[in-house]
Write an enzyme that holds these catalytic residues in place. Structure first.
Site, mmCIF file in Angstrom:
data_model
loop_
_atom_site.group_PDB
_atom_site.id
_atom_site.type_symbol
_atom_site.label_atom_id
_atom_site.label_comp_id
_atom_site.label_asym_id
_atom_site.label_seq_id
_atom_site.Cartn_x
_atom_site.Cartn_y
_atom_site.Cartn_z
ATOM 1 N N LYS A 119 0.622 -3.485 4.709
ATOM 2 C CA LYS A 119 -0.223 -4.221 3.774
ATOM 3 C C LYS A 119 0.572 -5.085 2.798
ATOM 4 O O LYS A 119 1.620 -4.702 2.314
ATOM 5 C CB LYS A 119 -1.094 -3.257 2.954
ATOM 6 C CG LYS A 119 -2.145 -2.519 3.727
ATOM 7 C CD LYS A 119 -3.185 -3.421 4.362
ATOM 8 C CE LYS A 119 -4.065 -4.131 3.362
ATOM 9 N NZ LYS A 119 -4.924 -3.202 2.609
ATOM 10 N N GLU A 128 -6.526 -10.658 -7.671
ATOM 11 C CA GLU A 128 -7.672 -9.749 -7.885
ATOM 12 C C GLU A 128 -7.793 -9.349 -9.345
ATOM 13 O O GLU A 128 -8.896 -9.248 -9.894
ATOM 14 C CB GLU A 128 -7.516 -8.492 -7.014
ATOM 15 C CG GLU A 128 -7.754 -8.778 -5.532
ATOM 16 C CD GLU A 128 -7.351 -7.621 -4.618
ATOM 17 O OE1 GLU A 128 -7.814 -7.585 -3.482
ATOM 18 O OE2 GLU A 128 -6.547 -6.760 -5.033
ATOM 19 N N SER A 132 0.853 -1.183 0.000
ATOM 20 C CA SER A 132 0.000 0.000 0.000
ATOM 21 C C SER A 132 0.886 1.229 0.000
ATOM 22 O O SER A 132 1.960 1.238 0.614
ATOM 23 C CB SER A 132 -0.875 -0.025 1.252
ATOM 24 O OG SER A 132 -1.313 1.271 1.557
ATOM 25 N N TYR A 175 -20.950 -11.341 -46.487
ATOM 26 C CA TYR A 175 -20.076 -10.482 -45.685
ATOM 27 C C TYR A 175 -20.674 -9.093 -45.471
ATOM 28 O O TYR A 175 -21.247 -8.499 -46.388
ATOM 29 C CB TYR A 175 -18.712 -10.336 -46.385
ATOM 30 C CG TYR A 175 -17.763 -9.464 -45.592
ATOM 31 C CD1 TYR A 175 -17.009 -9.993 -44.569
ATOM 32 C CD2 TYR A 175 -17.670 -8.101 -45.844
ATOM 33 C CE1 TYR A 175 -16.167 -9.188 -43.804
ATOM 34 C CE2 TYR A 175 -16.837 -7.285 -45.098
ATOM 35 C CZ TYR A 175 -16.086 -7.845 -44.078
ATOM 36 O OH TYR A 175 -15.264 -7.044 -43.324
HETATM 37 N N1 ARG Z 1 -10.892 -5.669 -43.167
HETATM 38 C C1 ARG Z 1 -11.996 -6.544 -43.442
HETATM 39 C C2 ARG Z 1 -12.340 -7.345 -42.152
HETATM 40 O O1 ARG Z 1 -11.550 -7.362 -41.270
HETATM 41 C C3 ARG Z 1 -11.631 -7.497 -44.515
HETATM 42 C C4 ARG Z 1 -12.721 -7.894 -45.433
HETATM 43 C C5 ARG Z 1 -13.213 -6.747 -46.211
HETATM 44 N N2 ARG Z 1 -14.120 -7.170 -47.221
HETATM 45 C C6 ARG Z 1 -14.910 -6.271 -47.859
HETATM 46 N N3 ARG Z 1 -15.657 -6.745 -48.756
HETATM 47 N N4 ARG Z 1 -14.908 -5.015 -47.540
HETATM 48 O O2 ARG Z 1 -13.383 -7.927 -42.010
#
Ligand code: ARG
Length: 473
Positions: free
Chosen positions: A284, A291, A278, A318
């Site tokens: 202490k 922790e 401490s 995506y």
């Molecule tokens: N930087 C992107 C990620 O981490 C990679 C893929 C990007 N793809 C796209 N169609 N913009 O997910």
């Protein structure tokens, strides 16, 4: 003026610098190795498909390996000013080989590329977690053997329940971590399929073979569905979950170390090298490391929640949201590995106070279950025995008498355990607390560690193909 993006053909204006900063992926420094290995495998796939010649393959592989050698320890420098690691590597490669670099991305999208990089990170992360788990398991086994027959109270509701050996208590932690290793094994099998070749969303019209590149990278399988393969982040959630579960287990162990290290318990004394003082109170000695392990587990659970909430409700295909799943995945694994290694050090250095534990374990009220069992052995129905003992305990507590005295008054000649050891030794059932049961448990634990070690080495051999592609082995 920043450089044009590799995808800029369709655009009249460059990406706004603020939008570029906002959308960049600095966390990609964690996946340079995997991105480059994936590209080397892909270049080999292009050669195999007749899409590039031998000279191009050689230049691409040499270039990629040399980028790795130059930036392995400074990947942030490579990423500087680039959208992500994929763009950074391709731009650098194209500077080195202007006629071959632009062929690398043939038949590939960043969508299958990032899924591949993350799967490789995930595979590696699982093995790192397993390695750290095994290290902690080894320490728990060692400490359990050292204190195999040292009694302490076992608790429920944090109230003294029944005495047991410290070994039995520590082995309970051991089995939690063993289940984590087994879960890592099951996840490794699920994760072990390569998405490379899934393209942006629907595969490719070029003669590329996903199974060829998968084998080069040490993956067991490929995908059944290109749309699923590019969108799938289940593996990231699974690893975040495993990390969260390990963190819960660590937190429970850490909490006990904090508690046992108090003057009130005094069962353990944590090493000076892992304790802090401490700034005001000179006397202490604080259990900060335990922790912090307990505290950081909250953050890891947070990473799991963050990743789950991000993918919740995303349509197939995506979407850039998926970029934000990377940090939670990386942090969850990295934080859990460092907590595991701190906990190994802490448990290895902890000193256990046998005298204090024996003293607490010698609370005769905790022998009451054994007296109930004796009555049952003599033919009394369990409920009657339980209720009679309850009354005896109450007479002892209220009348200020020893339980042993009350029991011998009620049932003359009844054997009363003379020590916690005698009480513990009565429970020789499978997985019970007696010394013979604990010794069997120790053997089973050692076997489990051995087979996990074998599993880990075979996975490491498989994954080492990545290092070979990079020219590291
Ligand atoms: N930087 C992107 C990620 O981490 C990679 C893929 C990007 N793809 C796209 N169609 N913009 O997910």
């Amino acid at each position: 003026m920043s450089r044009k993006e590799l995808w800029s053909g369709r655009f009249r204006k460059q990406l706004d610098p603020a939008a570029k900063r906002f959308s960049s992926s600095p966390e990609d420094s964690s996946i340079l190795k995997f991105d480059i290995a994936g590209s080397i495998a892909h270049a080999n796939g292009l050669r195999r498909a007749g899409l590039i010649n031998d000279e191009a393959l050689k230049c691409l592989v040499d270039g990629l390996r040399s980028i790795y050698a130059s930036y392995a320890d400074s990947s942030s420098a490579l990423l500087h000013g680039e959208e992500d690691i994929h763009m950074a590597v391709e731009s650098r490669l194209t500077e080195m080989y202007p006629s071959h670099g632009p062929r690398l991305h043939t038949g590939r999208s960043r969508n299958d590329q990032i899924a591949l990089d993350l799967k490789m990170f995930a595979r590696d992360g699982l093995l790192r977690l397993a390695e750290h788990l095994l290290q902690l398991e080894g320490v728990l086994l060692k400490v359990s053997r050292r204190h195999v027959n040292v009694p302490l109270p076992g608790y429920t509701h944090l109230q003294r329940a029944q005495p047991m050996y410290l070994s039995h208590h520590l082995l309970a932690h051991f089995w939690r971590f063993m289940r984590d290793i087994r879960l890592a094994g099951a996840l490794f099998d699920i994760i072990n399929s390569s998405p490379l070749g899934a393209g942006a969303i629907g595969g490719t019209g070029l003669p590329l073979r996903p199974s060829y590149t998968a084998a080069l990278l040490g993956f067991e399988h490929t995908f059944e569905n290109s749309l699923d393969a590019t969108t799938d982040r289940d593996f990231a959630l699974n690893i975040a979950y495993l990390s969260a579960l390990i963190s819960l287990h660590l937190s429970s162990l850490a909490e006990e170390m904090v508690l046992w290290n108090t003057s009130e318990f005094g069962f353990v004394s944590l090493p000076d090298s892992l304790s802090t003082g401490s700034s005001l109170m000179p006397h202490k000695k604080n259990p900060d490391i335990a922790e912090l392990v307990r505290g950081k587990s909250g953050g890891v659970i947070g990473e799991l929640v963050s990743a789950m909430v991000t993918v919740k409700g995303l349509p197939l295909g995506y979407a850039r949201d998926l970029q934000t799943v990377k940090s939670p995945l990386f942090h969850a694994v990295d934080e859990t590995c460092s907590s595991l290694s701190m906990m190994s050090l802490l448990m290895d250095g902890a000193g256990f106070n046998r005298k204090k534990m024996l003293q607490s374990a010698s609370d005769e009220l905790t022998y009451s279950v054994e007296i109930v069992d004796s009555l049952v052995r003599n033919g009394m129905p369990f409920r009657e025995a339980h209720s009679s003992l309850g009354k005896a305990v109450s007479a002892s507590v209220e009348g200020g008498k020893k339980l042993e005295e009350v029991v011998s008054g009620l049932w003359p000649g009844m054997h009363f355990p003379s020590s916690p050891l005698e009480d513990i030794e009565m429970r020789s059932s499978a997985g019970g607390s007696s010394l013979s049961s604990v010794r069997r448990q120790l053997d089973a634990a050692a076997d489990a560690v051995k087979s996990s070690r074998n599993w880990l080495s075979s996975c490491r051999r498989r994954v080492s193909k990545v290092d070979r592609l990079l020219g590291l082995k």
